[in-house]
Enzyme design. Structure first.
Site, PDB file in Angstrom:
ATOM      1  N   HIS A  69     -18.385  -4.371 -37.094  1.00 58.77           N
ATOM      2  CA  HIS A  69     -18.855  -3.501 -36.997  1.00 58.77           C
ATOM      3  C   HIS A  69     -19.962  -2.756 -36.341  1.00 58.77           C
ATOM      4  CE1 HIS A  69     -22.167  -5.133 -39.763  1.00 58.77           C
ATOM      5  NE2 HIS A  69     -21.314  -6.022 -39.428  1.00 58.77           N
ATOM      6  N   GLY A  88      -4.989  -2.029  -4.372  1.00 61.35           N
ATOM      7  CA  GLY A  88      -6.324  -2.123  -3.274  1.00 61.35           C
ATOM      8  C   GLY A  88      -7.455  -1.000  -3.157  1.00 61.35           C
ATOM      9  N   ASP A  89      -6.733   0.106  -3.845  1.00 65.86           N
ATOM     10  CA  ASP A  89      -7.974   1.112  -3.893  1.00 65.86           C
ATOM     11  C   ASP A  89      -8.685   1.112  -5.074  1.00 65.86           C
ATOM     12  OD1 ASP A  89      -6.185   2.011  -5.474  1.00 65.86           O
ATOM     13  OD2 ASP A  89      -6.022   3.843  -5.060  1.00 65.86           O
ATOM     14  N   GLU A  98       0.783  -1.432   0.065  1.00 65.26           N
ATOM     15  CA  GLU A  98      -0.061  -0.227  -0.131  1.00 65.26           C
ATOM     16  C   GLU A  98       1.383   1.284   0.073  1.00 65.26           C
ATOM     17  OE1 GLU A  98      -2.151   2.322  -1.483  1.00 65.26           O
ATOM     18  OE2 GLU A  98      -3.554   0.158  -0.183  1.00 65.26           O
TER      19      GLU A  98
HETATM   20  O1  AHR Z   1     -22.373  -1.950 -38.454  1.00 61.78           O
HETATM   21  C1  AHR Z   1     -23.896  -2.027 -39.487  1.00 61.78           C
HETATM   22  C2  AHR Z   1     -24.541  -2.206 -38.407  1.00 61.78           C
HETATM   23  O2  AHR Z   1     -24.903  -1.298 -36.874  1.00 61.78           O
HETATM   24  C3  AHR Z   1     -24.575  -3.480 -37.185  1.00 61.78           C
HETATM   25  O3  AHR Z   1     -25.307  -4.493 -38.376  1.00 61.78           O
HETATM   26  C4  AHR Z   1     -25.621  -3.015 -36.678  1.00 61.78           C
HETATM   27  O4  AHR Z   1     -24.837  -3.428 -35.282  1.00 61.78           O
HETATM   28  C5  AHR Z   1     -25.546  -1.595 -35.829  1.00 61.78           C
HETATM   29  O5  AHR Z   1     -26.760  -0.239 -36.571  1.00 61.78           O
HETATM   30  O1  AHR Z   2       0.812   0.694  -3.331  1.00 57.45           O
HETATM   31  C1  AHR Z   2       0.501   1.265  -4.695  1.00 57.45           C
HETATM   32  C2  AHR Z   2      -0.844   1.156  -5.085  1.00 57.45           C
HETATM   33  O2  AHR Z   2      -1.073   2.126  -3.989  1.00 57.45           O
HETATM   34  C3  AHR Z   2      -1.601   0.335  -4.027  1.00 57.45           C
HETATM   35  O3  AHR Z   2      -2.416  -0.958  -5.268  1.00 57.45           O
HETATM   36  C4  AHR Z   2      -3.292   0.933  -4.261  1.00 57.45           C
HETATM   37  O4  AHR Z   2      -4.405   1.318  -3.548  1.00 57.45           O
HETATM   38  C5  AHR Z   2      -2.810   2.790  -4.084  1.00 57.45           C
HETATM   39  O5  AHR Z   2      -2.987   3.141  -5.475  1.00 57.45           O
END
Ligand code: AHR
Ligand code: AHR
Length: 481
Positions: A446, A279-280, A204
């Site tokens: 797409h 941890g955060d 930490e």
């Molecule tokens: O990319 C063309 C179409 O756009 C896809 O099939 C659909 O998911 C989105 O509306």
């Molecule tokens: O100790 C490194 C990091 O510092 C921890 O994982 C995090 O909780 C904090 O930002």
């Protein structure tokens, strides 16, 4: 025997045992992990194929055929029910709704154990698992040990790809409130020799490579394909150990006094367990987890050496990252949309924008070339592919903020990884579907005729579940021109 049998005989029993690849007790027959599929949001638990054996990955493959799957739970094998589930928001929010972290895709990390295919947990940036109500874990200055088997080619410099003991409220509650394995090349706090990645301890507000807060050159860069990483701590003392998860023995990279900065001696461990995050809930890091445990008590080096021998005997090895229609490096390919109503369109680009465009035999050579890609060995992973623009050599399809672009290869690790795609058998039962190497939950799709890497349901419009299978399935042929 298996890792947790070995820890038990050393009088430092596992209080949590997590693995999607194998049983960590020789008598274990229960669930290893749970996956949820995109087609109907139902779940299945994956167990070892035999008592104490490796995971029944074939059951996952059958369940997930023709759709996407996420790892929803990594079960605790210790009997204490210290399971890992989708991490909630904390000091930092995750990308999912309500600030939760992403879940890992189920197919991102295929490997074999003694020749049998299994899957690890591929943690992309934004992904994390947590348990804040752990039974039996170390709190305060109590002794504990932990190991994890990781992929030494999958890491980054963001905070923090961790496995281990953390805060129970998802917040940074101060120095000494964590004791976790970190793996990556973050240099914000400490570092080891060379350019990384390193095994460090996240205690930490600091990633520690030794007693001092900054560089400790006794902690080497460690880049085996399979890395065994160990952190352990007891009053006044802690250690980092590591080795090659596929052969040989462990080395001790640090063993000694606690950091001198205030708050680390005595420790203030809280006893939650995290995977893939800080941890955060800092969630910018990436890495792959195959197995790991937390123990009660400070394991002896001898006990850990026996665990390492067991890991080596499990025979972790690589396997193919692709399936479906073959891609031939050096050849060209075009991707035709398969969505009804859009099958006259090909994946193409207009400048930097990747889109789909209507192309026929009567189209210009320039348009055909805009929809033609040269197949290259994956820039970020040689087991997958990169696609170089036919009309702009040196530029490749990459994703950026989950949109697809054609961009010049700047040689950076991030570019290479973002320009690497892993083809699988198409979701619709023919053709090909391609996931981003670094985001196995995200597939070339797409949407409104623009190219994205999309998840099957998610927070972006282009993640829409409707039409996902069709939009993410492509008919391939050699290049149009
Ligand atoms: O990319 C063309 C179409 O756009 C896809 O099939 C659909 O998911 C989105 O509306
Ligand atoms: O100790 C490194 C990091 O510092 C921890 O994982 C995090 O909780 C904090 O930002």
């Amino acid at each position: 025997t298996a890792p947790c049998d070995i820890y038990a005989s050393g009088n430092t029993p596992c209080i949590a045992a997590h693995s999607t690849t194998r049983a960590l007790y020789s008598a274990y027959t229960g669930a290893l992990y749970q996956v949820k599929r995109g087609s109907d949001n139902t779940t299945i638990s994956i167990a070892p194929k035999s008592k104490g054996g490796s995971a029944n990955a074939a059951a996952q493959d059958t369940f997930c055929a023709g759709t996407t799957c996420l790892i929803t739970i990594v079960y605790d094998q210790s009997g204490r029910e210290n399971h890992l589930t989708q991490a909630p928001p904390g000091g930092f929010k995750g990308p999912e709704s309500n600030g939760y972290d992403n879940l890992a895709g189920a197919i991102g990390a295929p490997v074999t154990l003694n020749g049998q295919k299994v899957y690890g947990v591929f943690v992309s940036p934004g992904t994390g698992y947590r348990n804040n109500k752990v039974s039996g874990s170390a709190t305060g200055d109590a002794a504990e040990g932990m190991y994890a088997v990781l992929d030494g080619t999958h890491y980054n410099g963001a905070c923090c790809f961790d496995y281990g003991n953390a805060e129970t409220n998802n917040l940074d509650t101060g120095n000494g409130h964590m004791e976790a394995i970190y793996y990556g090349d973050n240099t914000v706090w400490g570092s080891g020799a060379g350019s990384g990645p390193w095994i460090m301890a996240d205690l930490e507000n600091g990633l520690f490579s030794g007693q001092g807060a900054k560089q400790n050159t006794a902690d080497p860069s460690i880049t085996y394909r399979f890395v065994t990483a160990i952190v352990k701590g007891k009053p006044g003392t802690w250690a980092i150990r590591g080795g090659n998860g596929a052969s040989g023995t462990l080395s001790t990279f640090y063993s000694g006094a606690r950091p001198t900065a205030s708050g680390y001696d005595p420790m203030h461990k809280e006893g939650a367990i995290i995977l893939g995050i800080g941890g955060d809930n800092s969630n910018g890091a990436q890495g792959t987890f195959y197995e790991g445990v937390m123990t009660a008590g400070y394991p002896s080096d001898t006990t850990e050496n026996s665990v390492q021998a067991d890991i080596v005997a499990a025979k972790y090895a690589t396997t193919s990252l692709v399936s479906g229609p073959a891609y031939s490096v050096g050849g060209t390919v075009s991707f035709k949309a398969t969505t009804p109503g859009f099958t006259d369109r090909y994946l193409a680009h207009t400048g930097a924008t990747v889109n789909t465009q209507v192309i026929s035999s009567a189209s210009s050579t320039a348009l055909k070339q805009a929809a033609t890609w040269t197949i290259r060995t994956g820039l970020g992973n040689s087991g997958c592919y990169s696609f170089e623009s036919r009309d702009t050599s040196g530029s490749y399809i990459r994703h950026y903020n989950f949109g697809l672009q054609v961009a010049v290869n700047d040689g950076s690790k991030a570019f290479k990884e973002d320009a690497t795609f892993c083809p699988q058998s198409g979701f619709t039962g023919s053709g090909t579907s391609l996931h981003a190497w670094g985001y196995p939950t995200r597939w070339i799709r797409h949407y409104a005729n623009i190219g994205y890497i999309a998840s099957n349901g998610g927070v972006h419009q282009f993640d829409a579940a409707a039409s996902f299978n069709n939009d993410a399935t492509w008919a391939i042929s050699t290049g149009l021109s």
